[in-house]
Motif scaffolding. Structure first.
Motif, PDB file in Angstrom:
ATOM      1  N   VAL A 259       0.468  -1.340   0.107  1.00  0.00           N
ATOM      2  CA  VAL A 259       0.020   0.009  -0.211  1.00  0.00           C
ATOM      3  C   VAL A 259       0.848   1.325  -0.072  1.00  0.00           C
ATOM      4  N   LYS A 260       0.440   1.619  -0.913  1.00  0.00           N
ATOM      5  CA  LYS A 260       1.643   3.670  -1.171  1.00  0.00           C
ATOM      6  C   LYS A 260       0.127   4.610  -0.758  1.00  0.00           C
ATOM      7  N   GLY A 261       0.515   5.242  -0.525  1.00  0.00           N
ATOM      8  CA  GLY A 261      -0.488   7.021  -0.282  1.00  0.00           C
ATOM      9  C   GLY A 261       0.477   8.098  -0.454  1.00  0.00           C
ATOM     10  N   VAL A 262      -0.261   8.703  -1.374  1.00  0.00           N
ATOM     11  CA  VAL A 262       0.328  10.148  -1.816  1.00  0.00           C
ATOM     12  C   VAL A 262      -0.676  11.128  -1.282  1.00  0.00           C
ATOM     13  N   ASN A 263      -0.193  12.324  -1.091  1.00  0.00           N
ATOM     14  CA  ASN A 263      -1.367  13.180  -0.252  1.00  0.00           C
ATOM     15  C   ASN A 263      -0.888  14.836  -1.138  1.00  0.00           C
ATOM     16  N   PHE A 264      -2.030  15.592  -1.004  1.00  0.00           N
ATOM     17  CA  PHE A 264      -2.056  16.352  -2.075  1.00  0.00           C
ATOM     18  C   PHE A 264      -2.239  17.803  -1.115  1.00  0.00           C
ATOM     19  N   SER A 265      -1.333  18.795  -1.803  1.00  0.00           N
ATOM     20  CA  SER A 265      -1.739  19.941  -0.405  1.00  0.00           C
ATOM     21  C   SER A 265      -2.735  20.817  -0.518  1.00  0.00           C
ATOM     22  N   ARG A 266      -3.672  20.844  -1.365  1.00  0.00           N
ATOM     23  CA  ARG A 266      -4.990  20.991  -1.620  1.00  0.00           C
ATOM     24  C   ARG A 266      -5.801  20.104  -2.029  1.00  0.00           C
TER      25      ARG A 266
ATOM     26  N   PRO B 200       0.908  23.739 -12.354  1.00  0.00           N
ATOM     27  CA  PRO B 200       0.535  22.017 -12.577  1.00  0.00           C
ATOM     28  C   PRO B 200      -1.170  21.344 -12.166  1.00  0.00           C
ATOM     29  N   LYS B 201      -1.035  20.324 -13.138  1.00  0.00           N
ATOM     30  CA  LYS B 201      -2.320  19.695 -12.770  1.00  0.00           C
ATOM     31  C   LYS B 201      -2.940  19.445 -11.013  1.00  0.00           C
ATOM     32  N   TYR B 202      -1.302  19.259  -9.982  1.00  0.00           N
ATOM     33  CA  TYR B 202      -1.979  19.425  -8.555  1.00  0.00           C
ATOM     34  C   TYR B 202      -1.074  19.697  -8.105  1.00  0.00           C
ATOM     35  N   ILE B 203      -0.822  19.698  -7.072  1.00  0.00           N
ATOM     36  CA  ILE B 203       0.805  19.271  -5.901  1.00  0.00           C
ATOM     37  C   ILE B 203       1.011  18.779  -5.082  1.00  0.00           C
ATOM     38  N   VAL B 204       1.416  17.762  -5.021  1.00  0.00           N
ATOM     39  CA  VAL B 204       1.880  16.200  -3.546  1.00  0.00           C
ATOM     40  C   VAL B 204       1.911  17.694  -2.405  1.00  0.00           C
ATOM     41  N   LYS B 205       2.012  16.649  -1.852  1.00  0.00           N
ATOM     42  CA  LYS B 205       2.760  17.149  -0.365  1.00  0.00           C
ATOM     43  C   LYS B 205       3.869  16.444   0.273  1.00  0.00           C
ATOM     44  N   LYS B 206       2.664  15.174   0.547  1.00  0.00           N
ATOM     45  CA  LYS B 206       4.124  13.942   0.672  1.00  0.00           C
ATOM     46  C   LYS B 206       3.253  13.039   0.446  1.00  0.00           C
ATOM     47  N   THR B 207       4.476  11.351   0.182  1.00  0.00           N
ATOM     48  CA  THR B 207       4.044  10.983  -0.142  1.00  0.00           C
ATOM     49  C   THR B 207       4.322   9.618   1.138  1.00  0.00           C
ATOM     50  N   CYS B 208       3.658   8.371   0.980  1.00  0.00           N
ATOM     51  CA  CYS B 208       4.793   7.260   2.381  1.00  0.00           C
ATOM     52  C   CYS B 208       4.297   5.984   1.208  1.00  0.00           C
ATOM     53  N   GLY B 209       5.067   4.887   1.380  1.00  0.00           N
ATOM     54  CA  GLY B 209       5.457   3.638   0.893  1.00  0.00           C
ATOM     55  C   GLY B 209       6.652   4.008  -0.219  1.00  0.00           C
ATOM     56  N   LYS B 210       6.835   3.153  -0.552  1.00  0.00           N
ATOM     57  CA  LYS B 210       8.124   2.560  -1.668  1.00  0.00           C
ATOM     58  C   LYS B 210       7.077   2.846  -3.040  1.00  0.00           C
ATOM     59  N   LEU B 211       7.116   4.738  -3.435  1.00  0.00           N
ATOM     60  CA  LEU B 211       7.266   4.900  -5.027  1.00  0.00           C
ATOM     61  C   LEU B 211       7.822   4.514  -6.132  1.00  0.00           C
ATOM     62  N   LYS B 212       7.126   4.867  -7.128  1.00  0.00           N
ATOM     63  CA  LYS B 212       8.253   5.225  -8.290  1.00  0.00           C
ATOM     64  C   LYS B 212       8.968   5.719  -8.088  1.00  0.00           C
ATOM     65  N   HIS B 213       8.452   7.278  -8.006  1.00  0.00           N
ATOM     66  CA  HIS B 213       9.458   8.809  -8.039  1.00  0.00           C
ATOM     67  C   HIS B 213       9.030   9.254  -6.589  1.00  0.00           C
ATOM     68  N   ASP B 214      10.247   8.509  -6.104  1.00  0.00           N
ATOM     69  CA  ASP B 214      10.344   8.740  -4.589  1.00  0.00           C
ATOM     70  C   ASP B 214      10.629  10.279  -4.150  1.00  0.00           C
ATOM     71  N   THR B 215      10.560  11.122  -5.490  1.00  0.00           N
ATOM     72  CA  THR B 215      11.157  12.207  -4.719  1.00  0.00           C
ATOM     73  C   THR B 215       9.809  12.821  -5.177  1.00  0.00           C
ATOM     74  N   GLU B 216       9.156  13.826  -4.400  1.00  0.00           N
ATOM     75  CA  GLU B 216       8.635  14.440  -4.992  1.00  0.00           C
ATOM     76  C   GLU B 216       8.502  15.556  -6.223  1.00  0.00           C
ATOM     77  N   LYS B 217       7.564  14.859  -6.618  1.00  0.00           N
ATOM     78  CA  LYS B 217       7.312  15.427  -7.940  1.00  0.00           C
ATOM     79  C   LYS B 217       5.658  15.670  -8.446  1.00  0.00           C
ATOM     80  N   SER B 218       5.631  17.259  -8.983  1.00  0.00           N
ATOM     81  CA  SER B 218       4.608  17.644  -9.368  1.00  0.00           C
ATOM     82  C   SER B 218       4.264  17.599 -10.482  1.00  0.00           C
ATOM     83  N   ASP B 219       3.713  16.968 -11.577  1.00  0.00           N
ATOM     84  CA  ASP B 219       3.888  17.863 -12.846  1.00  0.00           C
ATOM     85  C   ASP B 219       2.037  17.363 -13.246  1.00  0.00           C
TER      86      ASP B 219
END
Ligand code: UDP
Ligand code: MG
Length: 316
Positions: free
Chosen positions: A63-70, A297-316
């Motif tokens: 299980v992995k998570g991506v959190n948006f800034s809003r 950008p379409k969205y802004i990522v605040k933080k992520t958790c779990g091992k994701l493909k893009h470990d550096t926080e990226k917002s595109d």
């Protein structure tokens, strides 16, 4: 060889459902022996959704998570999930289990048979109010007519092959309408029918107003037909003015011209409203162009958790 399946789950204020959804999906996929990852995208929830996602990632490494800034909306959440996914195919499913999870297995098998897109289509719309069903039907009728893609039963519940995911991610438009674009990109596709279940916990996140905005934004992002209505109205007004002009001239010449005050007012109001409406439609498109060229950008990522493909926080 068994290939990885990514499940993208947009979640907005779903604190009551994260654990249930995660457990249901993971046990289902484990039983079926399908390697998987669950990507919960928290679309800027104001409740404890993110904490619950975090707890799930600690308990289950798939299980992995991506959190948006809003809150950026469901479409943005889907795109973020697809960007962070690493599976050979991806399934997008609602967090509220209204899309039957068992269908994922069927979709996966169809994908293994060579289909690149498996669309979930609604056999029934579940428990929706009459007004909602009517509005949805109008919206999809208009959209199907102007885009030539039948979407009356379309849903966001679908499986996409990696190639299709990459094609979608390569689209630069901000106002991407996932449901329609996934048909627009082509690929070998098939459909699978499902019945929309009732939401067990929480409530639908769509208000009537947000649905109207969603409809307008998606119709305009897919078609310039409303702009052509402006030209059509122009032609109509011209024909009308020629007829009325002819009548007025004839009456003047024959000396039976009436005072005609009411006519003048009606014509004035009529032209005025058509011009305003047309300007509104054009203005709406200009605002859309403005949004696109701003290049936000379409969205802004605040933080992520779990091992994701893009470990550096990226917002595109
Ligand atoms: N959702 C989201 N962002 C939003 C609104 C909704 O990510 O701004 C998610 C929500 O958490 C759910 C899915 O989109 O997983 C569908 O939402 P909902 O059940 O409210 O819509 P409905 O089923 O009524 O169409
Ligand atoms: Mg729902």
């Amino acid at each position: 060889m068994r290939q990885l399946l990514s499940v993208v789950i947009p979640s907005y204020n779903e604190e009551g459902l994260i654990h249930l959804t995660s457990k249901t999906l993971s046990s289902l996929l484990e039983e079926s022996n399908i390697p998987y990852e669950l990507i919960f995208v928290d679309d800027g929830s104001v409740d404890r959704t993110w904490e619950h996602i975090h707890e799930e990632t600690c308990q289950n490494s798939s299980v992995k998570g991506v959190n948006f800034s809003r809150n950026f909306g469901k479409e943005a959440a889907i795109y973020a999930g697809l960007l962070y996914s690493s599976g050979d195919c991806c399934v997008v499913i609602d967090c509220d289990l209204q899309h039957p999870p068992e269908k994922i297995i069927e979709m996966y098998h169809l994908w293994q048979q060579g289909y690149e897109i498996v669309e979930g289509i609604k056999r029934s719309r579940g428990d929706e109010s009459f007004a909602h069903t009517f509005a949805a039907r109008c919206f999809y009728n208009i959209l199907s007519r102007i885009t030539d893609i039948d979407m009356s039963k379309a849903s966001d519940f679908k499986l996409l092959d990696r190639k299709a995911v990459n094609a979608l991610l390569n689209m630069k438009e901000k106002n991407a309408f996932f449901r329609a674009l996934s048909s627009w990109i082509g690929f070998t596709s098939t459909t699978i029918e499902f019945d929309v279940r009732e939401r067990t916990i929480g409530e639908s996140k769509w208000s009537t107003w947000s649905l109207i905005k969603y409809a307008a934004s998606n119709i305009t992002s897919f078609s310039s037909a409303p702009m052509q209505i402006v030209s059509l109205l122009g032609i109509l007004m011209m024909i009308l003015s020629i007829i009325l002009g002819g009548v007025a001239l004839y009456q003047k010449v024959t000396g039976i011209a009436l005072e005609g005050f009411t006519t003048v007012i009606i014509i004035n109001l009529f032209t005025g409203s058509i011009i305003m409406m047309s300007l509104g439609i054009i203005g709406y498109y200009i605002s859309k162009i403005y949004e696109e060229i701003q290049g936000r950008p379409k969205y802004i990522v605040k933080k992520t958790c779990g091992k994701l493909k893009h470990d550096t926080e990226k917002s595109d």
